[in-house]
Design a protein around this motif. Sequence first.
Motif, mmCIF file in Angstrom:
data_model
loop_
_atom_site.group_PDB
_atom_site.id
_atom_site.type_symbol
_atom_site.label_atom_id
_atom_site.label_comp_id
_atom_site.label_asym_id
_atom_site.label_seq_id
_atom_site.Cartn_x
_atom_site.Cartn_y
_atom_site.Cartn_z
ATOM 1 N N THR A 28 21.727 76.592 -38.225
ATOM 2 C CA THR A 28 20.149 76.181 -38.681
ATOM 3 C C THR A 28 19.455 76.780 -37.384
ATOM 4 O O THR A 28 18.958 77.042 -36.180
ATOM 5 N N LYS A 29 18.275 78.001 -37.975
ATOM 6 C CA LYS A 29 17.044 78.057 -37.080
ATOM 7 C C LYS A 29 15.994 77.349 -36.750
ATOM 8 O O LYS A 29 16.004 76.415 -37.198
ATOM 9 N N LYS A 30 14.989 77.669 -35.814
ATOM 10 C CA LYS A 30 14.422 76.990 -34.908
ATOM 11 C C LYS A 30 13.236 76.584 -35.933
ATOM 12 O O LYS A 30 12.862 75.020 -36.051
ATOM 13 N N ASP A 31 12.760 77.200 -37.190
ATOM 14 C CA ASP A 31 12.124 76.933 -38.288
ATOM 15 C C ASP A 31 12.469 76.212 -39.421
ATOM 16 O O ASP A 31 11.905 76.041 -40.005
ATOM 17 N N GLY A 32 14.010 75.985 -39.171
ATOM 18 C CA GLY A 32 14.930 75.144 -40.209
ATOM 19 C C GLY A 32 15.583 75.483 -40.798
ATOM 20 O O GLY A 32 16.043 75.050 -41.723
ATOM 21 N N SER A 33 15.326 77.198 -40.982
ATOM 22 C CA SER A 33 16.222 77.363 -41.835
ATOM 23 C C SER A 33 17.120 78.133 -41.490
ATOM 24 O O SER A 33 17.802 78.143 -40.305
ATOM 25 N N GLU A 34 18.537 78.004 -42.303
ATOM 26 C CA GLU A 34 19.666 78.465 -42.065
ATOM 27 C C GLU A 34 20.089 79.925 -42.177
ATOM 28 O O GLU A 34 19.589 81.244 -42.638
#
Length: 92
Positions: A28-34
């Motif tokens: 999971t990236k910092k922006d919440g996307s996978e």
Amino acid sequence: MTTSQNTLTTKEQLKGFLRENVLSVVFTKKDGSERVMECTLKPDLLPVQDENTESKDKVRTENPDVIQVYDLENSGWRSFRVESVISFLIRD
């Protein structure tokens, strides 16, 4: 071989797999996307360091929560937080 974060939680364990293999890491990236990243630390797959382009005065303190890897799809260095790893697959 697929492994989830629950069975492999330490940075050193992940780095050990990365030094010997290419991994497909889902995190999971910092922006919440996978994101899925094909990455490695396998020496024969890393770019050759050119002494002329290497910055000798650039010293970074290693973050104990982050792993820096070579992204094979984008041909560049990337990083991810160990705690953000959802799963990974050993590719070779």
